[in-house]
Motif scaffolding. Sequence first.
Motif, PDB file in Angstrom:
ATOM      1  N   ARG A 161       0.840  -1.203   0.000  1.00 48.90           N
ATOM      2  CA  ARG A 161       0.000   0.000   0.000  1.00 48.90           C
ATOM      3  C   ARG A 161       0.877   1.256   0.000  1.00 48.90           C
ATOM      4  O   ARG A 161       2.081   1.192   0.236  1.00 48.90           O
ATOM      5  CB  ARG A 161      -0.916   0.024   1.232  1.00 48.90           C
ATOM      6  CG  ARG A 161      -1.994  -1.026   1.233  1.00 48.90           C
ATOM      7  CD  ARG A 161      -2.887  -0.926   2.459  1.00 48.90           C
ATOM      8  NE  ARG A 161      -2.128  -1.081   3.696  1.00 48.90           N
ATOM      9  CZ  ARG A 161      -1.842  -0.087   4.533  1.00 48.90           C
ATOM     10  NH1 ARG A 161      -2.245   1.161   4.276  1.00 48.90           N
ATOM     11  NH2 ARG A 161      -1.150  -0.318   5.625  1.00 48.90           N
ATOM     12  N   HIS A 162       0.242   2.395  -0.253  1.00 52.39           N
ATOM     13  CA  HIS A 162       0.960   3.664  -0.292  1.00 52.39           C
ATOM     14  C   HIS A 162       0.330   4.656   0.692  1.00 52.39           C
ATOM     15  O   HIS A 162      -0.888   4.645   0.895  1.00 52.39           O
ATOM     16  CB  HIS A 162       0.913   4.278  -1.693  1.00 52.39           C
ATOM     17  CG  HIS A 162       1.579   3.455  -2.745  1.00 52.39           C
ATOM     18  ND1 HIS A 162       0.956   2.376  -3.341  1.00 52.39           N
ATOM     19  CD2 HIS A 162       2.825   3.547  -3.307  1.00 52.39           C
ATOM     20  CE1 HIS A 162       1.782   1.840  -4.243  1.00 52.39           C
ATOM     21  NE2 HIS A 162       2.911   2.524  -4.233  1.00 52.39           N
ATOM     22  N   LEU A 163       1.167   5.496   1.269  1.00 53.58           N
ATOM     23  CA  LEU A 163       0.710   6.612   2.088  1.00 53.58           C
ATOM     24  C   LEU A 163       1.121   7.910   1.402  1.00 53.58           C
ATOM     25  O   LEU A 163       2.297   8.095   1.057  1.00 53.58           O
ATOM     26  CB  LEU A 163       1.331   6.569   3.488  1.00 53.58           C
ATOM     27  CG  LEU A 163       0.885   5.482   4.469  1.00 53.58           C
ATOM     28  CD1 LEU A 163       1.566   5.702   5.821  1.00 53.58           C
ATOM     29  CD2 LEU A 163      -0.628   5.463   4.641  1.00 53.58           C
ATOM     30  N   ALA A 164       0.154   8.805   1.211  1.00 52.71           N
ATOM     31  CA  ALA A 164       0.436  10.125   0.637  1.00 52.71           C
ATOM     32  C   ALA A 164       0.798  11.088   1.755  1.00 52.71           C
ATOM     33  O   ALA A 164       0.241  11.010   2.857  1.00 52.71           O
ATOM     34  CB  ALA A 164      -0.777  10.632  -0.127  1.00 52.71           C
ATOM     35  N   TYR A 165       1.700  12.003   1.480  1.00 49.25           N
ATOM     36  CA  TYR A 165       2.134  12.930   2.518  1.00 49.25           C
ATOM     37  C   TYR A 165       2.390  14.324   1.953  1.00 49.25           C
ATOM     38  O   TYR A 165       2.504  14.509   0.739  1.00 49.25           O
ATOM     39  CB  TYR A 165       3.395  12.408   3.212  1.00 49.25           C
ATOM     40  CG  TYR A 165       4.623  12.308   2.323  1.00 49.25           C
ATOM     41  CD1 TYR A 165       5.527  13.373   2.218  1.00 49.25           C
ATOM     42  CD2 TYR A 165       4.879  11.149   1.580  1.00 49.25           C
ATOM     43  CE1 TYR A 165       6.652  13.284   1.397  1.00 49.25           C
ATOM     44  CE2 TYR A 165       5.993  11.054   0.767  1.00 49.25           C
ATOM     45  CZ  TYR A 165       6.875  12.123   0.678  1.00 49.25           C
ATOM     46  OH  TYR A 165       7.979  12.044  -0.133  1.00 49.25           O
ATOM     47  N   LYS A 166       2.501  15.281   2.849  1.00 50.46           N
ATOM     48  CA  LYS A 166       2.831  16.663   2.485  1.00 50.46           C
ATOM     49  C   LYS A 166       3.797  17.203   3.532  1.00 50.46           C
ATOM     50  O   LYS A 166       3.559  17.063   4.729  1.00 50.46           O
ATOM     51  CB  LYS A 166       1.576  17.548   2.420  1.00 50.46           C
ATOM     52  CG  LYS A 166       1.871  19.006   2.039  1.00 50.46           C
ATOM     53  CD  LYS A 166       0.586  19.800   1.897  1.00 50.46           C
ATOM     54  CE  LYS A 166       0.871  21.284   1.635  1.00 50.46           C
ATOM     55  NZ  LYS A 166       1.626  21.502   0.381  1.00 50.46           N
ATOM     56  N   GLU A 167       4.878  17.816   3.069  1.00 48.78           N
ATOM     57  CA  GLU A 167       5.904  18.353   3.957  1.00 48.78           C
ATOM     58  C   GLU A 167       5.727  19.855   4.139  1.00 48.78           C
ATOM     59  O   GLU A 167       5.383  20.572   3.200  1.00 48.78           O
ATOM     60  CB  GLU A 167       7.297  18.048   3.398  1.00 48.78           C
ATOM     61  CG  GLU A 167       7.597  16.551   3.325  1.00 48.78           C
ATOM     62  CD  GLU A 167       8.896  16.249   2.616  1.00 48.78           C
ATOM     63  OE1 GLU A 167       9.828  15.736   3.265  1.00 48.78           O
ATOM     64  OE2 GLU A 167       8.969  16.528   1.391  1.00 48.78           O
TER      65      GLU A 167
END
Length: 359
Positions: free
Chosen positions: A64-70
């Motif tokens: 699975r994938h996790l989306a992120y924002k920095e």
Amino acid sequence: MSAASTRTQTQKSNPKSFFLIYLVVMVACLAWADKALRPPPPKLLGSPGGPLITAPRVKLKDGRHLAYKEYGLPNEKAKHKFIFIHGFDSSRLRAFIATEVSPDTIESLGLYIVGFDRPGYGESDPDPNRTPKSLALNVEELADQLGLGQKFYVVGYSMGGEAVWGLLKYIPHRLAGASLITPVVNYWWSSFPANLSREAYYKQLPQDQWSLRVAHYTPWLTYWWQTQKLFPPSSVIAYSPEIMSPQDKELMAKCEKPENAVHVRQQGVHESIHRDMMIGFGKWEFDPTELENPFPKNEGTVHLWQGDEDMLVPVTLQRYIAQRLPWIQYHELPGAGHLFPYAKGMSDAIVKAQLSVEN
């Protein structure tokens, strides 16, 4: 053949005819029930006609994938690394400790902050087997793949605050500190005194009492309950003004981000907000109020923030948790509702308290 004989044959065949009609009706009812009860499959990210993938993502061990924002300073230049865990019906784009904290605080304290979409939200793949433990391990994988180092801070808001209990249980050795911001409570945690949890439970609107009963006792009915038209569904999902404190009503306009609303549920309501309810109010494998101090040598701190006019999370149960766990630094805010982190200066105060910096 006589008329009497014909009537006799017809009467003899009626029981069989009635049985066939009954069988057809039952099959039709079961087919309708199956369709009504079974949630539709999630809309696959990146598939033809499905939601677009626009965010950076990490690939987890299970595929699975996790989306992120920095946010904040670049990782390699930052002194303190924070992971923000969003609340119910929200996403990585609502990391208030990044969006509401002043630029001066970010610069002077050297803050790097990353928000991620919890499974099924935004652009993170669903996890139909999600538990508090699996989410904690997902956070650990995210930190490792982003190179946040051996220890990092976590801040969880509302349902994301409830998720922080799983991190304190399963990966305390990876935490530099933790902040639980008005964390949702599960009324069925075993250590709550029955009279205290009952009193808090029945202060909710009737439709919310029923929504939580369904999520706890018959989670497989959650999708149907929240989409049927016979009874009112969760007032939290409906953003009813009846569950907002005076402060919340003032802050709501500031929190509303129309460009983010569609993004949050774009894979479907069941794998996002409904699964949140099923896990948050389901049967937990541990009771957070029985956790041991994750920082026995004072190498870190845990903070719990709660408004005393929060109409979604009962302050009486938070007080009980704080009494049961004396190693928690409890901050109760007079006149504050559920949205208090968006009040001016609050996010700065939360970060500075976590880092033991004087305001």
